[in-house]
Structure formats: structure tokens, C-alpha cells
Design a protein around this motif. Structure first.
Motif, PDB file in Angstrom:
ATOM      1  N   ARG A  80       0.835  -1.197   0.000  1.00 18.93           N
ATOM      2  CA  ARG A  80       0.000   0.000   0.000  1.00 18.93           C
ATOM      3  C   ARG A  80       0.879   1.261   0.000  1.00 18.93           C
ATOM      4  O   ARG A  80       0.587   2.242  -0.698  1.00 18.93           O
ATOM      5  CB  ARG A  80      -0.925  -0.012   1.209  1.00 18.93           C
ATOM      6  CG  ARG A  80      -1.960   1.102   1.217  1.00 18.93           C
ATOM      7  CD  ARG A  80      -3.045   0.852   2.241  1.00 18.93           C
ATOM      8  NE  ARG A  80      -2.530   0.802   3.597  1.00 18.93           N
ATOM      9  CZ  ARG A  80      -2.631  -0.249   4.397  1.00 18.93           C
ATOM     10  NH1 ARG A  80      -3.208  -1.364   3.965  1.00 18.93           N
ATOM     11  NH2 ARG A  80      -2.159  -0.213   5.619  1.00 18.93           N
ATOM     12  N   PHE A  81       1.956   1.232   0.748  1.00 20.77           N
ATOM     13  CA  PHE A  81       2.874   2.365   0.805  1.00 20.77           C
ATOM     14  C   PHE A  81       3.508   2.621  -0.562  1.00 20.77           C
ATOM     15  O   PHE A  81       3.540   3.756  -1.052  1.00 20.77           O
ATOM     16  CB  PHE A  81       3.955   2.096   1.853  1.00 20.77           C
ATOM     17  CG  PHE A  81       5.000   3.160   1.959  1.00 20.77           C
ATOM     18  CD1 PHE A  81       4.756   4.341   2.643  1.00 20.77           C
ATOM     19  CD2 PHE A  81       6.255   2.989   1.377  1.00 20.77           C
ATOM     20  CE1 PHE A  81       5.724   5.328   2.746  1.00 20.77           C
ATOM     21  CE2 PHE A  81       7.229   3.970   1.474  1.00 20.77           C
ATOM     22  CZ  PHE A  81       6.965   5.143   2.160  1.00 20.77           C
ATOM     23  N   CYS A  82       4.023   1.558  -1.183  1.00 25.39           N
ATOM     24  CA  CYS A  82       4.678   1.719  -2.488  1.00 25.39           C
ATOM     25  C   CYS A  82       3.698   2.237  -3.539  1.00 25.39           C
ATOM     26  O   CYS A  82       4.035   3.146  -4.320  1.00 25.39           O
ATOM     27  CB  CYS A  82       5.272   0.382  -2.952  1.00 25.39           C
ATOM     28  SG  CYS A  82       6.755  -0.125  -2.055  1.00 25.39           S
ATOM     29  N   ALA A  83       2.482   1.686  -3.571  1.00 28.58           N
ATOM     30  CA  ALA A  83       1.520   2.064  -4.609  1.00 28.58           C
ATOM     31  C   ALA A  83       0.887   3.421  -4.344  1.00 28.58           C
ATOM     32  O   ALA A  83       0.846   4.292  -5.226  1.00 28.58           O
ATOM     33  CB  ALA A  83       0.444   0.992  -4.712  1.00 28.58           C
ATOM     34  N   ASP A  84       0.403   3.632  -3.118  1.00 30.49           N
ATOM     35  CA  ASP A  84      -0.395   4.827  -2.838  1.00 30.49           C
ATOM     36  C   ASP A  84       0.441   6.058  -2.530  1.00 30.49           C
ATOM     37  O   ASP A  84       0.064   7.176  -2.895  1.00 30.49           O
ATOM     38  CB  ASP A  84      -1.340   4.559  -1.667  1.00 30.49           C
ATOM     39  CG  ASP A  84      -2.354   3.471  -1.974  1.00 30.49           C
ATOM     40  OD1 ASP A  84      -2.455   3.080  -3.161  1.00 30.49           O
ATOM     41  OD2 ASP A  84      -3.031   3.006  -1.044  1.00 30.49           O
ATOM     42  N   GLU A  85       1.568   5.877  -1.869  1.00 29.74           N
ATOM     43  CA  GLU A  85       2.352   7.041  -1.454  1.00 29.74           C
ATOM     44  C   GLU A  85       3.530   7.331  -2.373  1.00 29.74           C
ATOM     45  O   GLU A  85       3.937   8.483  -2.521  1.00 29.74           O
ATOM     46  CB  GLU A  85       2.813   6.875  -0.017  1.00 29.74           C
ATOM     47  CG  GLU A  85       1.653   6.761   0.965  1.00 29.74           C
ATOM     48  CD  GLU A  85       2.064   7.000   2.395  1.00 29.74           C
ATOM     49  OE1 GLU A  85       2.700   8.034   2.665  1.00 29.74           O
ATOM     50  OE2 GLU A  85       1.766   6.133   3.246  1.00 29.74           O
TER      51      GLU A  85
END
Length: 503
Positions: free
Chosen positions: A379-384
């Protein structure tokens, strides 16, 4: 699993890895462009602005041939001018396995974000993610690297997996990736640290020596949940295996109320360490020459420590292995205790599920957290960061990497050995670079890389008082993944902060 293989480790590199190399080659041609974002950590007294970047680092041999592309997730603090500080330390961090990605030590332990654990309970998939109050980013920029064949790291088309899925090939790949990252980011003037967990400490040991031989001087190395003598890890039947397990069994029995009532936990562990060395070691060494009366006396004493019946211990001739202990300590409750952290437990398997290798790899501590870590990372890699990695992230790849692993190693002063003792590499590196400092961190409830064994292995290197003074020891009331325990993580954060500040 955070660091260790599911099932028994084996030597050799079967031909099945060739299929994996072909698949990896296709992926290697398709690695995404790097992506980054500027973020702020607010987990302490003073906020830290930093850049998080997901990208691949090319690993090339001396002829310039591509061996693979190693995925990295780096966190670099930014000064008031919005630029990195080249004088700030850089730490390269990773898990082990072999076959594990670096997600656990990142989103579980020392990265700027972490999944909030829930004691000894299984966390939900949507467990909260928070700024990590004990992140290493306070003291150092951090680069998390996934070993080739794990995470989003891939082998090149013509790369031979046999030359990578092995002790020395793995260390060579990491040495090249570290140097490439330093060159690409202009950080050769920064103090350099390594931070490895579990098999990552084997990697650290090899890298300490290898990087030094290549003219790359290290400032410090952190060994979390260390294992040095591989025979004691993968060869049950070796007396060192049983001696190493015994204090951890004693700590676990005390935790579950089976032994050690009213005794301080550290004192109980120290008593168990002394029993292992002063009584059990001699008994194991004598084998069937011990005599029935003495064997029974040792079994009774051992029973008082580890909570199993003396007759059961006698039936094992004082040699209780980990799977035996996990099966029997909580058998009256229908439960099995963990391996990576023996305080975790789960319902016992069905009587039909009696395959030892399978059961040895089942672990409540790993099941409780790994899924949430991987989800938070993705989620961190994709969203942020806006990083679009392949659909599948190999958080572990034990079937292909670990099962194919060649444990052989060119041991300094010994030549090629099949199951190395990496404490020799550590000692050689410290003798060659006496300015390097070393932190060894472990937990009482870690049955994957037991505390007694690393103490034993280092004490047999006969370092001078000066070099022993460069080694800092930290033992906590935690398991293999020290950061799962809130108190241990806080203590480790304080101790590592002090360690980084040492000259």
C-alpha cells in the motif's frame, strides 16, 4: 515467514532453479521505473523530512555482465535545504531466510513506518500503520534491500542461480549492490553500516570481510537474531544444538507458567545458561558413558527448567529437539508454541497432520504478522510513492531459493567448508578493521537463532580485550523478530541510538 525457512534447509543447487531463472529473466526486462515521494516522519520530538524511493539497483560482475536487479526501498533524511546530508550514516538492511524479502525488518521493525502489533495475538489485515517511534531513520539513512530471487528482485536472463543462491554468491551480489547504490547516490563519504537479521547476520559476516577486501571500510554492523555456526542451526544431533535450545526452552516454560515461578526472567535465563554449560554440556559429551544414575539426575534438573516430565527427557537421552518441545509443552491445552517467538501459540494440528517437516515450518509468530506487513508495504509503495511493481511480491521464496541453497563457504584460514562458522569471518574482519564496531542483539524466546549459540561462537574467536570492547551485546525479552515486542523495540531503539553514537 520473517526470516527462516519453512522446513529443513538442504545443501546443493538442483536443476529446478533454471526454470525460475527463465521466469526471472522475463521480469528483469520489465522492472518498473523508480518512484519516490517526500514525506515527514513525526514519531518523535523533532520531525524528520525524508525522501522514500523504490527502485532497482543493477548487480553487475567484474566484466560488466548483468547478474540481476535488486529491489531497494530507501529512506534518506533531507536537510533544511531539501538535500541529503552526505556526512550522515547510510545503513543497508535486510532479512534473511535464505529466501526472505526485507519487508519484516522494514515495516515490522526499523523503518519510518510500522504495523502496530497486538501483543502475542494475530493482527488483523487492516492493522493500523503508524510512524515508528523507534525508527533507525533518527540515526541513519536506511536502504532496505531484497535478496535476488525475493521480493521484486530478479535474476538476469543468463544468470546462473547456482552462483547466486549460495553463501558466497549472495554476499558478492549484496556487495556489488551496495557499491552501486553508493555510487548512484553520491554517498561514498558517508559512514557505512550493515543491519542484518537472522540469515542476514550470516550475510553480514561475509560482507564484513568481503567489503573490507574490496576497499570498502565499514563503521559498524548490527547483528539482530544472529546465527554464525550453521551446523548448530541445520544439524539437530549436534550437541551444540541441544545446548543452545535449553535456555530458550527454560524461558518459554517460565512464560507459560510451567517453570521458574517467582524468579526474574533474566535471572532465570542466566541460571539456565549456567546449567547448560556447567551440567548439561558434560552429560551430553559423555553419551552412554554417563551412567544411569547421573543421567536421571540431570534429567530431573532439566525438567525443573524446561517444564517437560523427567521421564520424557530421559526417553530422549537428554536431547530434546525444538519440534519435540513445541509439541509437548502445551499438549495438555491442545496447543503448540511458536518457533520464531516461542511465546506465540496456536491450536495444535490434526492428528492426521503428522509430517514433521511440515509441522516444523508452521509458526504462530510468523502467521500473526507477515501478511499485515506485506500489505502495508504494498500500500505504501503504490499509494504514497506511485510505484507499480509486479502483481506478485515474493515476501518469501523458500521453495526456490532456500531449497536450492548451497551453504558452502570459503572460510578464512580453512578453505572450502560445507557448513561454515561465520564467527571466523567476523573475527577476521574485526582484526583487519579494529575501528569497526559490532552490535549483537537477541531475545530469550528466539528458538530459530538461539542466544547461547552466538555467545558460544564469539567466545571461541579469542579476540583481544581491545576488539572485544568493540562488541556490544543486547539481550531482550523477545523472540526472533525483536521489534514485535513493544518493550523490546523501545529498548532496542535506545540501545541502537547509543551504539550509532559510539566512536
Amino acid at each position: 515467514m520473517a526470516d527462516e525457512e519453512r522446513g529443513a534447509a538442504t545443501t546443493g543447487a538442483p536443476e529446478q532453479t533454471r526454470d525460475y531463472a527463465v521466469v526471472s529473466a522475463q521480469r528483469a526486462r520489465e522492472v518498473p521505473e523508480g518512484a519516490s515521494a517526500r514525506l515527514t516522519w513525526s514519531g518523535g520530538d523533532a520531525p524528520i523530512d525524508y525522501e522514500a524511493r523504490a527502485a532497482h539497483v543493477e548487480v553487475r560482475d567484474d566484466a560488466g555482465t548483468l547478474v540481476g536487479q535488486m529491489f531497494s526501498l530507501s529512506y534518506v533524511a533531507l536537510g533544511e535545504d531539501g538535500r541529503p546530508d552526505p556526512a550522515r550514516p547510510v545503513t543497508f538492511a535486510y532479512n534473511g531466510g535464505p529466501g526472505s524479502s526485507s519487508v519484516p525488518i522494514n515495516f515490522g521493525g526499523i523503518g519510518p513506518r510500522r504495523v502496530r502489533p497486538d501483543g502475542m495475538r494475530h493482527v488483523r489485515a487492516d492493522a493500523p500503520v503508524e510512524d515508528n517511534p523507534h525508527t533507525l531513520l533518527v540515526d541513519s539513512d536506511v536502504v532496505f534491500l531484497d535478496a535476488l530471487g525475493t521480493g521484486w528482485s530478479v535474476l538476469a536472463e543468463d544468470a546462473d542461480p547456482k552462483k547466486v543462491f549460495c553463501t558466497d554468491g549472495d554476499a558478492d551480489a549484496f556487495a556489488r549492490a551496495i557499491c552501486a547504490w553508493l555510487t548512484e547516490n553520491g554517498r561514498w563519504s558517508s559512514p557505512l553500516y550493515l543491519y542484518g537479521e537472522s540469515y542476514g547476520t550470516v550475510r553480514n559476516a561475509a560482507l564484513m570481510r568481503l567489503l573490507g577486501e574490496r576497499g570498502v571500510q565499514l563503521t559498524g554492523v548490527v547483528m539482530l537474531s544472529a546465527v554464525f555456526n550453521i551446523a548448530g542451526l541445520i544439524n539437530p544431533g549436534d550437541d551444540l544444538y541441544y545446548l543452545g535450545m535449553m535456555p530458550t526452552f527454560a524461558a518459554t516454560a517460565q512464560f507459560f507458567g510451567k517453570a521458574g515461578a517467582g524468579v526474574d526472567e533474566d535471572e532465570w535465563f542466566d541460571r539456565a545458561m549456567a546449567f547448560a554449560e556447567d551440567e548439561l554440556a558434560g552429560a551430553l559429551l559423555r553419551g552412554d558413558r554417563l551412567g544411569e544414575e547421573r543421567e536421571r539426575a540431570v534429567a530431573r534438573r532439566m525438567s525443573e527448567f524446561i517444564g517437560l516430565d523427567a521421564e520424557h527427557i530421559l526417553s530422549r537421552r537428554l536431547r530434546v529437539d525444538l519440534l519435540d518441545f513445541r509439541r509437548h509443552l502445551l499438549a495438555d491445552e491442545g496447543r503448540v508454541c511458536g518457533r520464531l517467538d516461542t511465546r506465540f501459540s496456536s491450536d495444535g494440528p490434526s492428528p492426521m497432520q503428522s509430517f514433521d517437516t511440515w509441522l516444523a515450518g508452521e509458526d504462530a509468530a510468523d502467521d500473526a504478522l507477515e501478511g499485515a506487513w506485506v500489505r502495508a508495504f504494498r500500500r505504501f509503495c503504490a499509494d504514497e510513492l506511485g510505484y507499480r511493481g509486479p502483481a506478485r511480491y515474493l515476501s518469501n521464496n523458500y521453495d526456490k531459493v532456500n531449497a536450492s541453497w548451497d551453504w558452502g563457504h570459503e572460510e578464512p584460514g580453512l578453505g572450502r567448508v560445507a557448513t561454515p562458522n561465520m564467527a571466523l569471518d567476523v573475527a577476521v574482519a574485526l582484526r583487519r578493521n579494529p575501528t569497526c564496531k559490532l552490535a549483537i542483539i537477541g531475545g530469550r524466546y528466539d528458538a530459530a537463532t538461539t542466544w547461547w549459540n552466538v555467545v558460544h561462537d564469539m567466545s571461541h574467536q579469542f579476540l583481544s580485550d581491545e576488539l572485544k570492547g568493540r562488541v556490544s551485546w543486547y539481550r531482550y525479552g523477545c523472540g526472533h523478530m525483536a521489534y514485535v515486542d513493544a518493550d523490546a523495540l523501545a529498548a532496542m531503539g535506545r540501545d541502537v541510538h547509543e551504539f550509532y553514537g559510539k566512536r
